[in-house]
Design an enzyme around this catalytic site. Structure first.
Site, PDB file in Angstrom:
ATOM      1  N   PHE A 115      -8.395   1.691  13.607  1.00 44.37           N
ATOM      2  CA  PHE A 115      -7.215   1.221  11.708  1.00 44.37           C
ATOM      3  C   PHE A 115      -8.205   1.316  10.608  1.00 44.37           C
ATOM      4  O   PHE A 115      -9.889   0.763  11.253  1.00 44.37           O
ATOM      5  CB  PHE A 115      -6.228  -0.284  12.417  1.00 44.37           C
ATOM      6  CG  PHE A 115      -5.626   0.531  12.003  1.00 44.37           C
ATOM      7  CD1 PHE A 115      -4.381   1.107  12.934  1.00 44.37           C
ATOM      8  CD2 PHE A 115      -4.295  -0.667  11.136  1.00 44.37           C
ATOM      9  CE1 PHE A 115      -2.997   0.953  12.565  1.00 44.37           C
ATOM     10  CE2 PHE A 115      -3.422  -0.176  10.682  1.00 44.37           C
ATOM     11  CZ  PHE A 115      -2.336   0.676  11.309  1.00 44.37           C
ATOM     12  N   GLN A 235      -2.354  -6.765  -2.188  1.00 49.98           N
ATOM     13  CA  GLN A 235      -2.928  -5.365  -1.539  1.00 49.98           C
ATOM     14  C   GLN A 235      -2.405  -4.067  -2.174  1.00 49.98           C
ATOM     15  O   GLN A 235      -0.530  -4.384  -1.937  1.00 49.98           O
ATOM     16  CB  GLN A 235      -3.115  -5.670  -0.326  1.00 49.98           C
ATOM     17  CG  GLN A 235      -3.507  -3.911   0.431  1.00 49.98           C
ATOM     18  CD  GLN A 235      -3.748  -4.744   1.590  1.00 49.98           C
ATOM     19  OE1 GLN A 235      -3.111  -4.778   2.667  1.00 49.98           O
ATOM     20  NE2 GLN A 235      -5.233  -4.731   2.301  1.00 49.98           N
ATOM     21  N   HIS A 237      -0.957  -0.314  -0.685  1.00 49.82           N
ATOM     22  CA  HIS A 237      -1.628   0.205   0.680  1.00 49.82           C
ATOM     23  C   HIS A 237      -1.859   1.633  -0.263  1.00 49.82           C
ATOM     24  O   HIS A 237      -0.667   2.484  -0.763  1.00 49.82           O
ATOM     25  CB  HIS A 237       0.085   0.569   1.365  1.00 49.82           C
ATOM     26  CG  HIS A 237      -0.942   0.414   2.931  1.00 49.82           C
ATOM     27  ND1 HIS A 237      -0.480   1.584   3.033  1.00 49.82           N
ATOM     28  CD2 HIS A 237      -1.422  -0.214   3.981  1.00 49.82           C
ATOM     29  CE1 HIS A 237      -0.605   2.246   4.155  1.00 49.82           C
ATOM     30  NE2 HIS A 237      -1.106   0.759   5.011  1.00 49.82           N
ATOM     31  N   LEU A 247       6.532   2.759   3.930  1.00 53.72           N
ATOM     32  CA  LEU A 247       4.907   2.871   3.908  1.00 53.72           C
ATOM     33  C   LEU A 247       4.664   4.206   4.713  1.00 53.72           C
ATOM     34  O   LEU A 247       5.730   4.241   5.944  1.00 53.72           O
ATOM     35  CB  LEU A 247       4.965   1.497   4.733  1.00 53.72           C
ATOM     36  CG  LEU A 247       4.013   1.153   5.758  1.00 53.72           C
ATOM     37  CD1 LEU A 247       2.157   0.928   4.325  1.00 53.72           C
ATOM     38  CD2 LEU A 247       3.839  -0.085   6.332  1.00 53.72           C
ATOM     39  N   GLU A 250      -1.134   3.269   8.417  1.00 52.82           N
ATOM     40  CA  GLU A 250      -2.488   3.805   7.955  1.00 52.82           C
ATOM     41  C   GLU A 250      -3.008   4.678   9.612  1.00 52.82           C
ATOM     42  O   GLU A 250      -4.276   5.129  10.177  1.00 52.82           O
ATOM     43  CB  GLU A 250      -3.347   2.768   8.072  1.00 52.82           C
ATOM     44  CG  GLU A 250      -4.944   2.156   8.215  1.00 52.82           C
ATOM     45  CD  GLU A 250      -5.363   1.290   7.324  1.00 52.82           C
ATOM     46  OE1 GLU A 250      -4.416   0.513   6.556  1.00 52.82           O
ATOM     47  OE2 GLU A 250      -6.289   0.312   8.169  1.00 52.82           O
ATOM     48  N   ARG A 281      -8.121  -0.833   2.750  1.00 55.80           N
ATOM     49  CA  ARG A 281      -7.246  -0.457   1.666  1.00 55.80           C
ATOM     50  C   ARG A 281      -7.471  -0.336   0.580  1.00 55.80           C
ATOM     51  O   ARG A 281      -7.265   0.411  -0.591  1.00 55.80           O
ATOM     52  CB  ARG A 281      -5.755  -1.113   1.926  1.00 55.80           C
ATOM     53  CG  ARG A 281      -5.637  -0.777   3.531  1.00 55.80           C
ATOM     54  CD  ARG A 281      -4.148  -1.565   4.023  1.00 55.80           C
ATOM     55  NE  ARG A 281      -3.560  -1.692   5.550  1.00 55.80           N
ATOM     56  CZ  ARG A 281      -2.527  -1.715   5.961  1.00 55.80           C
ATOM     57  NH1 ARG A 281      -2.381  -3.040   5.096  1.00 55.80           N
ATOM     58  NH2 ARG A 281      -2.204  -1.518   6.722  1.00 55.80           N
ATOM     59  N   HIS A 351       2.097  -3.897  -1.137  1.00 56.87           N
ATOM     60  CA  HIS A 351       1.949  -3.618  -0.085  1.00 56.87           C
ATOM     61  C   HIS A 351       2.027  -5.147   0.112  1.00 56.87           C
ATOM     62  O   HIS A 351       3.548  -5.992   1.531  1.00 56.87           O
ATOM     63  CB  HIS A 351       1.017  -3.111   0.709  1.00 56.87           C
ATOM     64  CG  HIS A 351       1.128  -3.316   2.334  1.00 56.87           C
ATOM     65  ND1 HIS A 351       3.031  -2.646   3.151  1.00 56.87           N
ATOM     66  CD2 HIS A 351       0.431  -3.284   3.759  1.00 56.87           C
ATOM     67  CE1 HIS A 351       2.897  -3.035   4.225  1.00 56.87           C
ATOM     68  NE2 HIS A 351       1.184  -3.174   3.985  1.00 56.87           N
ATOM     69  N   ARG A 393      -6.936  -7.706   2.984  1.00 57.70           N
ATOM     70  CA  ARG A 393      -6.485  -7.949   4.375  1.00 57.70           C
ATOM     71  C   ARG A 393      -7.015  -6.646   4.679  1.00 57.70           C
ATOM     72  O   ARG A 393      -6.195  -5.621   4.407  1.00 57.70           O
ATOM     73  CB  ARG A 393      -4.703  -8.288   4.730  1.00 57.70           C
ATOM     74  CG  ARG A 393      -4.047  -8.183   6.090  1.00 57.70           C
ATOM     75  CD  ARG A 393      -2.893  -8.690   5.663  1.00 57.70           C
ATOM     76  NE  ARG A 393      -1.889  -7.894   5.955  1.00 57.70           N
ATOM     77  CZ  ARG A 393      -0.918  -6.772   6.660  1.00 57.70           C
ATOM     78  NH1 ARG A 393      -2.027  -6.272   7.155  1.00 57.70           N
ATOM     79  NH2 ARG A 393      -0.518  -6.036   5.554  1.00 57.70           N
TER      80      ARG A 393
END
Lengths: 578, 239
Positions: A115, A235, A237, A247, A250, A281, A351, A393
């Site tokens: 990730f 954030q 994404h 979404l 990832e 991200r 996100h 994050r």
């Protein structure tokens, strides 16, 4: 109607349910949620939950901690991050033992995959850390926790919307909520209240967030005088479905998918030569927007709503169907394509809120930058800011946060209520809430709420998005102020009591407007670039001036700003390259 | 394109019985039906009652009957249910559950049936601080059932509940029992048997397959029910 519980939990997502399981072991506990059970947004989390189990290759919690701190651009409170990653390991095993159906390795252990931003040996190369259940990890967590709540007979108040928090001095005595089914106002007296209402992506036009993600707890608390922390960090994404924001995990890149520009080039080669498509991200979202502005988007018209391709064809049909089945389904349903055959059109989508209600490592809400707390007031999950995510994050860490800190807050509440007394509850406790509702039904109707919501979302998208400038944010603040005034003339036309969803949406819009305002003001205030907060007019990180958390207090039309120190006791801030 | 939404309305505060109301609006063929419904709510009639949240088929809030078939409004594109020749879309609340208001139904009984099958892992053996080992093959046995989002589309579509036996616990409850019965870590057959083996447990299912056809998560619902029936028979033989 009046209720008495030792512990009240507002929100039935991952953090709220985990806290409820802990608290209800010894305390009389009730969960209030504005949704039906298992409808909460935790259920949409896809890719996994990060924990250094080391099931498929060597991994260590301290590497996870370092990644989390560096990923947060050194605004992460480091001891809080250490707790996060250490307790993550036990929490994942606990979830498995509760029944969570993780995907498995050939040896029958919990399987793990790569990730963004998760590395071995302090940034050397991507590591397999994300424990997953296909691409439905959040769904499985939410189901497992709700199932455990059934087993343990936790009391639920479904479709109750919190209107007000009862704070006397620095002590929280309960909440006031509206029951959707009847329109009745209820007062819940309690020794401790935990807010876990999730995020507020709905302040933006393109978002991965549910309709329900309207920042209810941060708004209610901000209006009650509680400061909000680090609101400037929101954030985006990098891979939302083009035009819809849905979404695309990832994990698609974790399994080998890559981002391509209109020339078919792997665009991340230029922006993150080491981690490429598995960079954090914030960095990838900026790279995509930069490519688009250069005319390298797929349309190539340099407009901000252009898109790029996420190429999953190289993963192969078998792996996609096995490890990313829901993603394949989304592509078929909403785009009419098979991701094993055609690239997915994507654009950055709003996100996750790194900022929110400031708490300590026990989930207790902070009253100032000095560390003093509100007695009996707690927050956990996305609506809280501990801060373990700092300025950005890492993927999978939101689920880790829910589980680790939801559980900690619940345990702390259980301990606290044993020795605490109920506070006093005046007969007029629900007066403010009633006044507010009545006002929405009386007087002359002004602007439509739909128009106000659309304008707010567009202003935030255009002026307080991935790239920001002081000039644009100044305009955003002026505009948001104006529409907050216009909101005062919004009225609810449906005068019915039962299931008045229009009233609910107006109340949610009020919350969103307050949060949008705080976000814009906090963003303009921070004159540096850090993590997800990227200022064109201040392109560098400025540790001398800005290695600190911001706190913002809402005061009607006005606001006040303060600061809180960052804990950097483990790793000294360094330049952040990938 | 121009579409007409023919929506069933009912608010017991003022209506004696349900009626249909038509709304004309512009929509893109690739819009979700939920987008069109939200456009009605926001621009035409705020009093229209419906539930929604994630808007991409995961949270299970917006199951309703669309052109006569149970679907999620957020997983149904306009072009799936309308075209230039027939641009009218009928939208009704789910069946077999009392209507609360317009498209909102009371799912109280539906969730009761879910809770009745004890939808949680039953296993009191100590786990030694690590995961319980489960092979990928064992994990795949119950994978299908883990996808359930409790939207109640299957429950609404079930001819047995509609016409014969409203006390049948229904497809979703059995699927969620199967989720655990076929999990190698679970030891709960004995505890679930009184509910599943009851005359209103798994047995009223007559294999109409409506549940399988309408499931927005493509769960093989009927197959899960039949596997559960077989498992119960085998268990009873062994005892």
């Amino acid at each position: 109607m009046k209720h008495h519980y030792e512990a009240i939990i507002v929100g039935a997502g991952g953090a709220g349910l985990y806290a409820a399981l802990e608290a209800s072991k010894t305390a009389k506990t009730a969960v209030l949620s504005k949704l039906y059970p298992v409808r909460s947004h935790t259920g949409t989390a896809q890719g996994g939950i990060g924990a250094a189990l080391g099931n498929v290759e060597e991994d260590r919690p301290e590497w996870h901690a370092f990644d989390t701190i560096k990923g947060g651009d050194y605004l992460t409170d480091q001891k809080a991050a250490q707790i996060l990653v250490e307790e993550a390991v036990e929490a994942v095993y606990h979830l498995e033992n509760l029944g969570l159906p993780f995907s498995r390795t050939s040896e029958g252990k919990i399987d793990q995959r790569r990730f963004g931003g998760h590395t071995r040996n302090f940034g050397e190369a991507p590591v397999r850390r994300s424990c997953y259940a296909a691409d439905r990890t959040g769904h499985m967590i939410l189901q497992t926790l709700y199932q455990q709540c059934i087993k343990n007979k936790v009391a639920f108040f479904d479709e109750f919307f919190v209107l007000d928090v009862l704070i006397d001095g620095k002590k929280c005595n309960g909440v006031v909520a509206m029951e959707l089914a009847t329109g009745e106002i209820h007062t819940f007296q309690s020794k401790a209240v935990l807010f876990a209402t999730g995020g507020f992506g709905r302040i933006y036009r393109i978002t991965s967030n549910a309709y329900a993600s309207t920042g209810d707890a941060p708004a209610v608390l901000a209006r009650a005088g509680v400061p909000m922390e680090d609101m400037e960090f929101f954030q985006f994404h990098p891979t939302g479905i083009y035009g819809m924001g849905i979404l695309i995990t990832e994990a698609v890149r974790g399994e080998g998918g890559v981002l391509l520009n209109r020339n078919g080039d792997r665009l991340m080669e230029e922006y993150a030569p080491a981690l490429l498509d598995l960079a954090p991200r914030d960095l990838i979202s900026r790279a995509i927007i930069t490519e688009i502005k250069k005319g390298n988007g797929i349309r190539g018209d340099k407009k901000i709503d252009d898109y790029v391709y996420l190429d999953a064809t190289r993963i192969g049909k078998e792996v996609i169907e096995k490890k990313l089945p829901d993603i394949a389904g989304f592509c078929r349903t909403y785009l009419g394509i098979d991701p094993a055959e055609k690239p997915i059109p994507v654009q950055p989508t709003a996100h996750y809120a790194m900022g929110g209600i400031p708490t300590d490592i026990m989930g207790r809400v902070l009253a100032s930058g000095g560390g003093d707390i509100y007695e009996g007031l707690y927050a956990a999950g996305e609506c809280a800011c501990i801060s373990v995510h700092g300025a950005n994050r890492l993927g999978t860490n939101s689920l880790v946060d829910l589980i680790v800190y939801g559980r900690r807050a619940g345990a702390e509440m259980a301990r606290f209520v044993k020795e605490a007394d109920f506070g006093s509850m005046p007969a007029s406790a629900d007066e403010q809430a009633r006044k507010k509702i009545n006002a929405l039904f009386t007087g002359k109707k002004g602007k439509s709420r739909g128009d106000i919501a659309t304008r707010m979302q567009e202003i935030m998208m255009e002026k307080v998005g991935v790239f920001r400038t002081g000039e644009e944010m100044k305009r955003a603040i002026t505009d948001i102020r104006r529409i907050r005034e216009e909101f005062n003339d919004v009225r609810v036309e449906d005068t019915g009591k039962r299931f008045n969803t229009e009233l609910l949406e107006v109340l949610e819009l009020e919350n969103l407007l307050d949060i949008a305002y705080l976000t814009a003001v906090a963003a303009k205030n921070r004159t540096e670039t850090r993590g997800a907060h990227s200022r064109m007019d201040f392109p560098e990180r400025d540790d001398k001036k800005w290695l600190k958390h911001s706190l913002i207090w809402l005061d009607g039309e006005k606001y006040k700003i303060g600061y809180r120190d960052v804990d950097i006791s483990l790793y000294k801030p360094k330049a952040r390259t990938y | 394109m121009k579409i007409t939404l023919k929506i069933q309305r009912f608010n017991k505060e003022k209506d004696e019985k349900p009626y249909f109301q038509e709304f004309e609006l512009e929509a893109e063929p690739t819009d979700r039906l939920l987008d069109a419904l939200m456009s009605v709510v926001t621009n035409l009639d705020g009093s229209l009652g419906l539930r929604k949240s994630c808007a991409h088929g995961i949270c299970g809030s917006d199951a309703m009957v669309i052109n006569g078939i149970e679907r999620l409004a957020c997983k149904t594109l306009i072009k799936d249910v309308a075209d230039d020749n027939n641009s009218a879309i009928t939208v009704e609340p789910l069946r077999c559950m009392p209507v609360q208001k317009d498209l909102m139904v009371d799912q109280g009984r539906f969730f009761e049936t879910y809770r009745a099958v004890k939808p949680f892992l039953i296993n009191e053996e100590p786990a030694d601080g690590k995961e319980r080992i489960q092979t990928p093959e064992e994990r795949s046995r119950f994978d299908d059932a883990t996808k359930c989002i409790l939207c109640a589309a299957c429950y609404s579509s079930c001819p047995v509940i509609q016409e014969k036996n409203p006390a049948f616990i229904g497809p979703a409850a059995v699927v969620n029992a199967a989720r655990f019965l076929f999990d190698s870590r679970d030891r709960g057959m004995e505890e679930r048997l009184p509910v599943l083996n009851d005359e209103n447990g798994v047995w009223p299912c007559e294999n109409h397959f409506n549940c399988t056809r309408v499931c927005p998560r493509d769960i093989k619902v009927t197959k899960n029910i039949n596997l559960t029936k077989r498992e119960i028979k085998n268990y009873n033989v062994q005892q």
